[in-house]
Design a protein around this motif. Structure first.
Motif, mmCIF file in Angstrom:
data_model
loop_
_atom_site.group_PDB
_atom_site.id
_atom_site.type_symbol
_atom_site.label_atom_id
_atom_site.label_comp_id
_atom_site.label_asym_id
_atom_site.label_seq_id
_atom_site.Cartn_x
_atom_site.Cartn_y
_atom_site.Cartn_z
ATOM 1 N N ASP A 121 28.226 45.093 51.217
ATOM 2 C CA ASP A 121 27.653 45.355 49.905
ATOM 3 C C ASP A 121 28.517 46.392 49.205
ATOM 4 O OD1 ASP A 121 25.213 45.253 48.029
ATOM 5 O OD2 ASP A 121 25.438 47.393 48.436
ATOM 6 N N LEU A 122 28.721 46.189 47.901
ATOM 7 C CA LEU A 122 29.546 47.104 47.127
ATOM 8 C C LEU A 122 28.703 47.638 45.976
ATOM 9 C CD1 LEU A 122 33.225 46.373 45.969
ATOM 10 C CD2 LEU A 122 31.707 48.035 44.904
ATOM 11 N N CYS A 123 28.160 48.832 46.191
ATOM 12 C CA CYS A 123 27.333 49.477 45.188
ATOM 13 C C CYS A 123 27.328 50.974 45.499
ATOM 14 C CB CYS A 123 25.914 48.904 45.191
ATOM 15 S SG CYS A 123 24.989 49.233 43.671
ATOM 16 N N LEU A 124 26.625 51.745 44.704
ATOM 17 C CA LEU A 124 26.591 53.198 44.905
ATOM 18 C C LEU A 124 25.197 53.738 45.175
ATOM 19 C CD1 LEU A 124 29.035 54.469 42.107
ATOM 20 C CD2 LEU A 124 29.533 54.082 44.526
ATOM 21 N N ASP A 125 24.157 52.907 45.081
ATOM 22 C CA ASP A 125 22.805 53.452 45.159
ATOM 23 C C ASP A 125 22.498 54.114 46.497
ATOM 24 O OD1 ASP A 125 23.023 50.793 46.082
ATOM 25 O OD2 ASP A 125 20.878 50.460 45.901
ATOM 26 N N GLU A 126 23.086 53.586 47.604
ATOM 27 C CA GLU A 126 22.839 54.218 48.902
ATOM 28 C C GLU A 126 23.590 55.540 49.052
ATOM 29 O OE1 GLU A 126 23.592 49.836 50.346
ATOM 30 O OE2 GLU A 126 24.058 51.011 48.546
ATOM 31 N N SER A 153 37.498 51.424 43.330
ATOM 32 C CA SER A 153 37.948 52.250 44.444
ATOM 33 C C SER A 153 37.232 51.889 45.742
ATOM 34 C CB SER A 153 37.713 53.729 44.112
ATOM 35 O OG SER A 153 38.147 54.562 45.161
ATOM 36 N N VAL A 154 35.941 51.635 45.657
ATOM 37 C CA VAL A 154 35.178 51.228 46.846
ATOM 38 C C VAL A 154 35.696 49.900 47.391
ATOM 39 C CG1 VAL A 154 32.901 50.602 47.729
ATOM 40 C CG2 VAL A 154 33.127 52.507 46.108
ATOM 41 N N ALA A 155 35.980 48.966 46.511
ATOM 42 C CA ALA A 155 36.481 47.653 46.942
ATOM 43 C C ALA A 155 37.782 47.797 47.720
ATOM 44 C CB ALA A 155 36.696 46.747 45.734
ATOM 45 N N VAL A 156 38.689 48.611 47.225
ATOM 46 C CA VAL A 156 39.981 48.798 47.903
ATOM 47 C C VAL A 156 39.768 49.475 49.250
ATOM 48 C CG1 VAL A 156 42.206 49.976 47.769
ATOM 49 C CG2 VAL A 156 41.289 48.799 45.756
ATOM 50 N N GLN A 164 36.169 41.048 54.698
ATOM 51 C CA GLN A 164 36.645 39.731 54.255
ATOM 52 C C GLN A 164 36.051 39.331 52.912
ATOM 53 O OE1 GLN A 164 36.118 36.855 57.501
ATOM 54 N NE2 GLN A 164 36.269 38.544 58.949
ATOM 55 N N VAL A 165 34.825 39.809 52.651
ATOM 56 C CA VAL A 165 34.136 39.496 51.392
ATOM 57 C C VAL A 165 33.425 40.753 50.919
ATOM 58 C CG1 VAL A 165 32.387 38.067 50.260
ATOM 59 C CG2 VAL A 165 33.746 37.104 52.126
ATOM 60 N N VAL A 166 33.611 41.109 49.641
ATOM 61 C CA VAL A 166 32.844 42.210 49.067
ATOM 62 C C VAL A 166 31.735 41.633 48.200
ATOM 63 C CG1 VAL A 166 34.733 43.878 49.130
ATOM 64 C CG2 VAL A 166 34.449 42.436 47.099
ATOM 65 N N GLY A 167 30.601 42.340 48.186
ATOM 66 C CA GLY A 167 29.440 41.875 47.430
ATOM 67 C C GLY A 167 29.002 42.888 46.395
ATOM 68 N N PRO A 168 29.623 42.887 45.209
ATOM 69 C CA PRO A 168 29.204 43.831 44.172
ATOM 70 C C PRO A 168 27.794 43.520 43.686
ATOM 71 C CG PRO A 168 30.829 42.267 43.303
ATOM 72 C CD PRO A 168 30.756 42.034 44.768
ATOM 73 N N LEU A 194 31.765 37.915 46.552
ATOM 74 C CA LEU A 194 30.446 37.291 46.410
ATOM 75 C C LEU A 194 29.675 38.142 45.408
ATOM 76 C CD1 LEU A 194 27.960 35.568 47.038
ATOM 77 C CD2 LEU A 194 27.627 36.891 49.135
ATOM 78 N N ALA A 195 29.606 37.694 44.175
ATOM 79 C CA ALA A 195 29.004 38.486 43.102
ATOM 80 C C ALA A 195 27.492 38.322 43.099
ATOM 81 C CB ALA A 195 29.576 38.052 41.755
ATOM 82 N N TYR A 196 26.783 39.432 43.100
ATOM 83 C CA TYR A 196 25.351 39.401 42.829
ATOM 84 C C TYR A 196 25.234 39.143 41.329
ATOM 85 C CZ TYR A 196 24.357 41.884 47.304
ATOM 86 O OH TYR A 196 24.243 42.273 48.614
ATOM 87 N N ALA A 197 25.354 37.896 40.957
ATOM 88 C CA ALA A 197 25.497 37.543 39.544
ATOM 89 C C ALA A 197 24.167 37.594 38.802
ATOM 90 C CB ALA A 197 26.112 36.146 39.420
ATOM 91 N N ALA A 198 23.095 37.178 39.458
ATOM 92 C CA ALA A 198 21.761 37.189 38.850
ATOM 93 C C ALA A 198 20.835 37.974 39.764
ATOM 94 C CB ALA A 198 21.242 35.767 38.641
#
Length: 327
Positions: A121-126, A153-156, A164-168, A194-198
């Motif tokens: 997972d790629l986010c900042l809330d945690e 920066s987190v993705a890199v 292998q897969v990032v999930g923004p 893998l985008a949390y698109a919706a």
């Protein structure tokens, strides 16, 4: 007078379990499932999540064991969520090379990286002290564009650790494009998104916020997560994310939004994932504990409903158990 009997008898193909299996239109396979796992810094043993019976916050070592069990069951992927010991207003631990997720990614990439898809997972809330998914302005609003720089920066950092897969998952405008550009410029062109698109502003996330220790300290996330009333907006979000470079897209939550899953799957050719979220999990577990539901049947039926709606992958806390049942 001779009674007229039906010549069309669909029940013929329902007579036995073997016949039903043979003509089944939809199937769930173990490799369709993705297991979300929480890894927490600074604990010596796995810590149960009270609102999610059977789910724990893992140590660095226990998450490795959970990954091996998932591989043995045939699960397709793991999605890592990290809980750091210390948080600040920028979520600095999220892209720390020695941060909790980066260490776990290196472990899992070495242990099981050829047998299962290792995702994060790629986010900042945690990671933020305020619990929001991005950097705040002085007035307390989430600053979309400043947050994109943090996501890049987190993705890199995750890619360097072996993801292998990032999930923004923050639902910031332009997040996929910013992440794709940063990954490509850093030489990580093979890392998929893998985008949390919706991702909807849903009431079904409560137990997750216990597990990830990421509840907002003020306000809510409705300003950046999607309105549950809207489906055309979801299609626009998916279209934008694919145009920006998303390899896969996700609808979250799953069960209450199967109409959205179905519409996205009809409209787009990219793989569509659905997240069977913590509230869905907790409701079934609570009802089963009371003896009100047949737990295993309900688990498999809910997974089948996601596949029938068009989900190619399903994130579910039952992934390992369900994979064993399916096999």
């Amino acid at each position: 007078m001779t009674a007229r009997f039906p010549t069309a008898r669909p029940r013929r193909l329902r007579r036995t379990s073997a016949l039903r299996r043979m003509v089944a239109e939809t199937r769930v396979r173990p490799e369709d499932l993705i297991l979300p796992v929480f890894v927490k810094e600074g604990i010596d043993e796995p810590r149960p999540v009270p609102s999610m019976p059977g789910v724990v916050q893992h140590t660095r070592e226990s998450v490795r064991k959970a990954a091996e069990e998932a591989v043995d069951a045939g699960v397709g992927g793991l999605m890592l969520f990290g809980i750091p010991e210390s948080k600040d207003d920028r979520g600095s631990a999220a892209d720390d090379p020695e941060g909790v997720v980066q260490r776990a990614l290196r472990d899992l990439s070495s242990d099981v990286g050829t047998d299962i898809v290792v995702m994060a997972d790629l986010c900042l809330d945690e990671y933020t002290s305020h619990g929001h998914c991005g950097v705040l302005t002085p007035s307390g609003e989430v600053d979309n564009d400043a947050t994109l720089e943090r996501y890049a920066s987190v993705a890199v950092a995750q890619a360097a650790a072996g993801v292998q897969v990032v999930g923004p998952s923050g639902m910031m405008d332009g997040q996929v494009g910013a992440i794709r550009t940063a990954l490509d410029q850093a030489g990580h062109t093979d890392v998929a998104i893998l985008a949390y698109a919706a991702k909807y502003a849903s009431a079904f996330y409560g137990p997750f916020r216990d597990a990830a220790e990421g509840a907002p300290q003020f306000g809510d996330r409705a300003g950046y997560q999607q309105d549950p009333a809207n489906i055309r907006e979801a299609l626009r979000e998916v279209e934008l994310d694919i145009a920006e470079g998303a390899d896969m897209v996700m609808v979250k939550p799953g069960l209450a939004y199967l109409d959205v899953v179905a519409e996205v799957a009809r409209e787009f050719t990219a793989p569509v994932a659905a997240y069977q979220v913590s509230g869905e999990y907790a409701m079934v577990e609570a009802a089963a504990l009371q003896g009100w539901l047949e737990r295993e049947r309900v688990i498999l039926e809910t997974l089948l409903s996601h596949r029938r709606a068009g989900a190619s992958q399903i994130l579910t806390y039952w992934a390992t158990e369900a994979a064993r049942l399916l096999r």
